[in-house]
Write a protein that holds these residues in place. Structure first.
Motif, PDB file in Angstrom:
ATOM      1  N   THR A  50      -4.140 -15.510   2.333  1.00  0.00           N
ATOM      2  CA  THR A  50      -2.839 -16.185   2.406  1.00  0.00           C
ATOM      3  C   THR A  50      -1.908 -15.722   1.295  1.00  0.00           C
ATOM      4  OG1 THR A  50      -3.924 -18.136   3.352  1.00  0.00           O
ATOM      5  CG2 THR A  50      -1.712 -18.434   2.459  1.00  0.00           C
ATOM      6  N   VAL A  51      -2.422 -15.675   0.058  1.00  0.00           N
ATOM      7  CA  VAL A  51      -1.580 -15.301  -1.090  1.00  0.00           C
ATOM      8  C   VAL A  51      -1.146 -13.839  -0.982  1.00  0.00           C
ATOM      9  CG1 VAL A  51      -1.503 -15.003  -3.596  1.00  0.00           C
ATOM     10  CG2 VAL A  51      -2.595 -17.028  -2.615  1.00  0.00           C
ATOM     11  N   THR A  52      -2.098 -12.937  -0.700  1.00  0.00           N
ATOM     12  CA  THR A  52      -1.737 -11.521  -0.600  1.00  0.00           C
ATOM     13  C   THR A  52      -0.813 -11.278   0.596  1.00  0.00           C
ATOM     14  OG1 THR A  52      -3.793 -11.079   0.627  1.00  0.00           O
ATOM     15  CG2 THR A  52      -3.819 -10.674  -1.752  1.00  0.00           C
ATOM     16  N   GLY A  53      -0.998 -12.074   1.668  1.00  0.00           N
ATOM     17  CA  GLY A  53      -0.103 -11.962   2.822  1.00  0.00           C
ATOM     18  C   GLY A  53       1.310 -12.387   2.472  1.00  0.00           C
ATOM     19  N   ALA A  54       1.431 -13.478   1.700  1.00  0.00           N
ATOM     20  CA  ALA A  54       2.760 -13.950   1.278  1.00  0.00           C
ATOM     21  C   ALA A  54       3.434 -12.917   0.372  1.00  0.00           C
ATOM     22  CB  ALA A  54       2.624 -15.286   0.548  1.00  0.00           C
ATOM     23  N   VAL A  55       2.669 -12.305  -0.518  1.00  0.00           N
ATOM     24  CA  VAL A  55       3.218 -11.266  -1.406  1.00  0.00           C
ATOM     25  C   VAL A  55       3.665 -10.054  -0.596  1.00  0.00           C
ATOM     26  CG1 VAL A  55       2.646  -9.647  -3.263  1.00  0.00           C
ATOM     27  CG2 VAL A  55       1.912 -12.026  -3.425  1.00  0.00           C
ATOM     28  N   LEU A  56       2.872  -9.687   0.414  1.00  0.00           N
ATOM     29  CA  LEU A  56       3.242  -8.551   1.265  1.00  0.00           C
ATOM     30  C   LEU A  56       4.535  -8.844   2.025  1.00  0.00           C
ATOM     31  CD1 LEU A  56       2.743  -5.814   2.607  1.00  0.00           C
ATOM     32  CD2 LEU A  56       1.244  -6.976   4.249  1.00  0.00           C
ATOM     33  N   ILE A  57       4.660 -10.043   2.559  1.00  0.00           N
ATOM     34  CA  ILE A  57       5.888 -10.421   3.279  1.00  0.00           C
ATOM     35  C   ILE A  57       7.094 -10.350   2.339  1.00  0.00           C
ATOM     36  CG2 ILE A  57       7.091 -12.354   4.381  1.00  0.00           C
ATOM     37  CD1 ILE A  57       4.334 -13.170   5.542  1.00  0.00           C
ATOM     38  N   ALA A  58       6.914 -10.867   1.110  1.00  0.00           N
ATOM     39  CA  ALA A  58       8.003 -10.824   0.126  1.00  0.00           C
ATOM     40  C   ALA A  58       8.377  -9.379  -0.202  1.00  0.00           C
ATOM     41  CB  ALA A  58       7.589 -11.566  -1.149  1.00  0.00           C
ATOM     42  N   ALA A  59       7.370  -8.495  -0.314  1.00  0.00           N
ATOM     43  CA  ALA A  59       7.638  -7.086  -0.622  1.00  0.00           C
ATOM     44  C   ALA A  59       8.373  -6.409   0.526  1.00  0.00           C
ATOM     45  CB  ALA A  59       6.322  -6.355  -0.920  1.00  0.00           C
ATOM     46  N   ILE A  60       8.012  -6.753   1.767  1.00  0.00           N
ATOM     47  CA  ILE A  60       8.684  -6.167   2.939  1.00  0.00           C
ATOM     48  C   ILE A  60      10.135  -6.648   3.014  1.00  0.00           C
ATOM     49  CG2 ILE A  60       8.729  -6.155   5.460  1.00  0.00           C
ATOM     50  CD1 ILE A  60       5.639  -6.215   5.360  1.00  0.00           C
ATOM     51  N   VAL A  61      10.343  -7.948   2.775  1.00  0.00           N
ATOM     52  CA  VAL A  61      11.722  -8.484   2.775  1.00  0.00           C
ATOM     53  C   VAL A  61      12.538  -7.826   1.665  1.00  0.00           C
ATOM     54  CG1 VAL A  61      13.132 -10.560   2.473  1.00  0.00           C
ATOM     55  CG2 VAL A  61      11.010 -10.675   3.805  1.00  0.00           C
ATOM     56  N   LEU A  62      11.894  -7.609   0.521  1.00  0.00           N
ATOM     57  CA  LEU A  62      12.546  -6.926  -0.601  1.00  0.00           C
ATOM     58  C   LEU A  62      12.974  -5.516  -0.179  1.00  0.00           C
ATOM     59  CD1 LEU A  62      13.045  -7.719  -3.630  1.00  0.00           C
ATOM     60  CD2 LEU A  62      10.949  -6.487  -4.174  1.00  0.00           C
ATOM     61  N   LEU A 104       3.286  -0.329  -1.073  1.00  0.00           N
ATOM     62  CA  LEU A 104       1.935   0.203  -0.858  1.00  0.00           C
ATOM     63  C   LEU A 104       0.882  -0.688  -1.516  1.00  0.00           C
ATOM     64  CD1 LEU A 104       0.026   2.559   0.074  1.00  0.00           C
ATOM     65  CD2 LEU A 104       0.421   3.561  -2.188  1.00  0.00           C
ATOM     66  N   THR A 105       1.153  -1.125  -2.749  1.00  0.00           N
ATOM     67  CA  THR A 105       0.209  -1.991  -3.470  1.00  0.00           C
ATOM     68  C   THR A 105       0.023  -3.316  -2.741  1.00  0.00           C
ATOM     69  OG1 THR A 105       0.881  -1.008  -5.577  1.00  0.00           O
ATOM     70  CG2 THR A 105      -0.253  -3.117  -5.678  1.00  0.00           C
ATOM     71  N   ALA A 106       1.132  -3.929  -2.319  1.00  0.00           N
ATOM     72  CA  ALA A 106       1.048  -5.212  -1.615  1.00  0.00           C
ATOM     73  C   ALA A 106       0.287  -5.056  -0.294  1.00  0.00           C
ATOM     74  CB  ALA A 106       2.454  -5.758  -1.353  1.00  0.00           C
ATOM     75  N   LEU A 107       0.518  -3.951   0.413  1.00  0.00           N
ATOM     76  CA  LEU A 107      -0.156  -3.716   1.692  1.00  0.00           C
ATOM     77  C   LEU A 107      -1.658  -3.518   1.497  1.00  0.00           C
ATOM     78  CD1 LEU A 107      -0.169  -3.065   4.744  1.00  0.00           C
ATOM     79  CD2 LEU A 107       0.261  -0.669   4.127  1.00  0.00           C
ATOM     80  N   LEU A 108      -2.041  -2.628   0.589  1.00  0.00           N
ATOM     81  CA  LEU A 108      -3.466  -2.337   0.397  1.00  0.00           C
ATOM     82  C   LEU A 108      -4.232  -3.562  -0.096  1.00  0.00           C
ATOM     83  CD1 LEU A 108      -3.527   1.271  -1.134  1.00  0.00           C
ATOM     84  CD2 LEU A 108      -4.350   0.552   1.103  1.00  0.00           C
ATOM     85  N   THR A 109      -3.614  -4.356  -0.975  1.00  0.00           N
ATOM     86  CA  THR A 109      -4.312  -5.546  -1.469  1.00  0.00           C
ATOM     87  C   THR A 109      -4.501  -6.564  -0.355  1.00  0.00           C
ATOM     88  OG1 THR A 109      -3.147  -5.187  -3.575  1.00  0.00           O
ATOM     89  CG2 THR A 109      -4.404  -7.202  -3.368  1.00  0.00           C
ATOM     90  N   PHE A 110      -3.494  -6.732   0.488  1.00  0.00           N
ATOM     91  CA  PHE A 110      -3.634  -7.643   1.635  1.00  0.00           C
ATOM     92  C   PHE A 110      -4.741  -7.170   2.577  1.00  0.00           C
ATOM     93  CE2 PHE A 110      -2.471  -8.391   6.138  1.00  0.00           C
ATOM     94  CZ  PHE A 110      -2.716  -9.760   6.176  1.00  0.00           C
ATOM     95  N   LEU A 111      -4.772  -5.872   2.878  1.00  0.00           N
ATOM     96  CA  LEU A 111      -5.806  -5.340   3.770  1.00  0.00           C
ATOM     97  C   LEU A 111      -7.196  -5.505   3.161  1.00  0.00           C
ATOM     98  CD1 LEU A 111      -4.084  -2.059   5.085  1.00  0.00           C
ATOM     99  CD2 LEU A 111      -4.141  -4.329   6.142  1.00  0.00           C
ATOM    100  N   CYS A 112      -7.298  -5.349   1.847  1.00  0.00           N
ATOM    101  CA  CYS A 112      -8.586  -5.553   1.165  1.00  0.00           C
ATOM    102  C   CYS A 112      -9.015  -7.020   1.245  1.00  0.00           C
ATOM    103  CB  CYS A 112      -8.493  -5.121  -0.294  1.00  0.00           C
ATOM    104  SG  CYS A 112      -8.496  -3.323  -0.511  1.00  0.00           S
ATOM    105  N   ALA A 113      -8.060  -7.940   1.055  1.00  0.00           N
ATOM    106  CA  ALA A 113      -8.374  -9.375   1.143  1.00  0.00           C
ATOM    107  C   ALA A 113      -8.794  -9.741   2.564  1.00  0.00           C
ATOM    108  CB  ALA A 113      -7.162 -10.202   0.711  1.00  0.00           C
ATOM    109  N   LEU A 114      -8.105  -9.183   3.550  1.00  0.00           N
ATOM    110  CA  LEU A 114      -8.443  -9.436   4.952  1.00  0.00           C
ATOM    111  C   LEU A 114      -9.838  -8.908   5.281  1.00  0.00           C
ATOM    112  CD1 LEU A 114      -7.382 -10.420   7.749  1.00  0.00           C
ATOM    113  CD2 LEU A 114      -6.588  -8.066   8.131  1.00  0.00           C
TER     114      LEU A 114
END
Length: 546
Positions: A50-62, A104-114
């Motif tokens: 959930t947390v890494t997904g929220a960070v990834l969404i924020a990075a994409i919106v950014l 890239l960092t936000a994406l890879l961390t989310f995929l690792c958490a998943l």
């Protein structure tokens, strides 16, 4: 792209950097009764997703709100005084150089958490695992977002502790030895780097990276720049890693859990090369100019050395480890990044930044695939993966008795989708045109063909030729791996088929598809990335005076 208010952009960037830290603290707290479900352990892993997904969404919106018409301009900036006595400020911002690395960092961390939610590595409590993963993410994201030299150093060091524990507590064989080697190498390099950063800050009168880049080294004498580049460069070279400071990397990758290897290769190595581009190139140009030929020489030695090491590991009977082979391939790939930076030209530096992203996508995918292969077969030993068991004896009639397979030969026949993806990752890694790995290495070679003024062109033409030969060696060892592991060979006279393996699971498909898709998109549409980096690189090389 969308129009987003600057204050919202500032909030998004601050959330991307601080959000994972808050998530790490929350992960260590007891889960509320309603969120525990049947398994409290799964609850904390779900929290990580959930947390890494929220960070990834924020990075994409950014990224969507980023002004793509002016990628050389620092955006979403926050500048708050933190330590007035030293003029250290909490200064955050992104431009076309740092934005791709942030996403890239936000994406890879989310995929690792998943991936970990479904396939948690064996080890202690998931609480500590999720907390360490989030602290690691926060430190890496902060490294790419901060614009103060001392904050950069703090962020740069933040990642060491979580990665040490991820290797030491959730790793495989010889994990303690690998973890200690990792921490000692990087800490010693960081101590030297801190001295160089302090030297620049004291002599220039500020630690602000934007002000220092705009000054373009004019307030620093050549001797100060040379000393600073030597000191900072050593610390960055260890993290990259540059030959001969690379020896911690194969051990760390071999021992690390799958997600640890993905993050180590995908984003941690990029912190070193990012430092060369963000700090040394604009702030101490004369010092880097002095060392550029040596940096290029070490880079091409690393390209050849990494490729020869991989060829030795891929050879039949060498008992080579597939994970170790991919780790050594990283030494070669990062050599191309360093070669591009050493040219000190827009073409070369753009190539280095492109190769950074491509390596993160492709090598992250390869480590995921090798981890899945180990889960299925219990080994990453190339001889075991590629060959059937030799314990067959000729029968009295002279014909060979049926072969008894250990882990089998030929992924194409046993788990075709996994075998196909491994082949895709291999050809992407060797730089096949049309995939992401091609453009970065090609631009680095073009940069070496025409290096910056006052750099020896004959020397760089030699480096270019050696690096080009390295691409042939890369193709050789990658194709050997595909032939041995994916195609395999059933001995003549054997009638027994290799046992089937489970093919790609749904959660693996979800974790790997974005990496495959982005590898293809970046290969077919390089302008999407180069359009961001080129204006920022042009301004960086001009000292912010364009």
């Amino acid at each position: 792209m969308i129009d987003i208010n600057e204050s919202v952009m500032q909030f998004l960037l601050a959330f991307v950097v601080v959000g994972p830290l808050l998530g790490a603290a929350a992960a260590l707290l007891p889960a509320p009764p309603g969120l525990k479900g049947k398994s409290p352990q799964q609850a904390v892993l779900r929290h990580g997703v959930t947390v890494t997904g929220a960070v990834l969404i924020a990075a994409i919106v950014l990224a969507l709100g980023f002004d793509h018409d002016h990628p050389s301009k620092m955006q979403a900036t926050t500048d708050i005084s933190w330590i007035p006595a030293l003029d250290v400020r909490i200064h955050l911002g992104i431009d076309g150089i740092s934005l791709p690395l942030l996403v890239l960092t936000a994406l890879l961390t989310f995929l690792c958490a998943l991936y970990s939610y479904f396939k948690m590595p064996a080890g202690p409590t998931p609480k500590a695992f999720v907390a360490l993963l989030l602290v690691l993410e926060s430190g890496t994201l902060a490294t790419f977002a901060v614009l103060d030299l001392l904050l950069f150093f703090l962020a740069f060091e933040t990642v060491l502790v979580p990665m040490y524990f991820l290797i030491a507590r959730w790793g495989g064989e010889q994990r303690m030895q690998a973890a200690w080697k990792f921490i000692l190498f990087t800490l010693l390099g960081s101590v030297v780097m801190l001295l160089g950063l302090l030297l620049i800050g004291i002599k220039a009168g500020t630690f602000d990276m934007v002000a220092l880049a705009t000054d373009n080294g004019r307030s620093l004498t050549t001797s100060v720049q040379v000393i600073a580049v030597l000191a900072i460069g050593i610390g960055l070279a260890v993290k990259t890693p540059m030959w001969p400071l690379h020896s911690w990397l194969p051990d760390a990758h071999t021992a690390a859990p799958t997600v640890g290897s993905v993050l180590l290769a995908g984003v941690l190595l990029k912190m070193g090369t990012y430092g060369f581009v963000r700090i040394l190139l604009p702030i101490a140009p004369d010092g880097l100019h002095t060392f550029a030929p040596y940096l290029a020489a070490f880079a091409v030695v690393g390209i050849i050395y990494g490729s020869l090491a991989c060829l030795a590991l891929a050879k039949q009977g060498a008992k080579g480890d597939l994970k170790r082979l991919i780790a050594y391939s990283s030494v070669g790939h990062m050599g191309f990044v360093l070669l591009g930076i050493a040219t000190m030209t827009p073409t070369g530096v753009n190539g280095a930044l492109f190769a950074n992203i491509a390596h993160g996508l492709i090598t992250g995918l390869l480590f995921f695939l090798v981890g899945a292969l180990k889960d299925r077969t219990g080994t990453t030993d190339l001889d075991t993966l590629a060959l059937p068991s030799p314990d067959h004896r000729p029968s009295t009639s002279g014909s060979a008795a049926p072969t008894h397979f250990q882990t089998g030969a030929g992924l194409y026949g046993r788990t075709p989708r996994l075998g196909g993806l491994l082949a895709f990752g291999a050809v992407a890694s060797l730089g096949l045109p049309g995939l992401a790995g091609f453009w970065g290495e090609m631009l680095a070679l073009f940069g070496a063909f025409e290096p910056a003024a006052d750099l020896s062109r004959p020397a760089f033409l030699t480096f270019m030729a050696i690096a080009a030969f390295g691409t042939l060696l890369t193709a050789a060892y990658m194709l050997i791996v595909v032939r041995r592991v994916c195609m395999g060979a059933v001995p003549q006279g054997s009638r027994e088929a290799a046992p089937k393996l489970a093919d790609i699971q749904t959660y693996e498909f979800a974790a790997w598809t974005p990496l495959v898709a982005l590898t293809v998109v970046a290969g077919l549409w390089p302008k999407a990335l180069l359009g961001l980096t080129d204006p920022a690189v042009q301004q960086l090389l001009a000292g912010g005076t364009r």
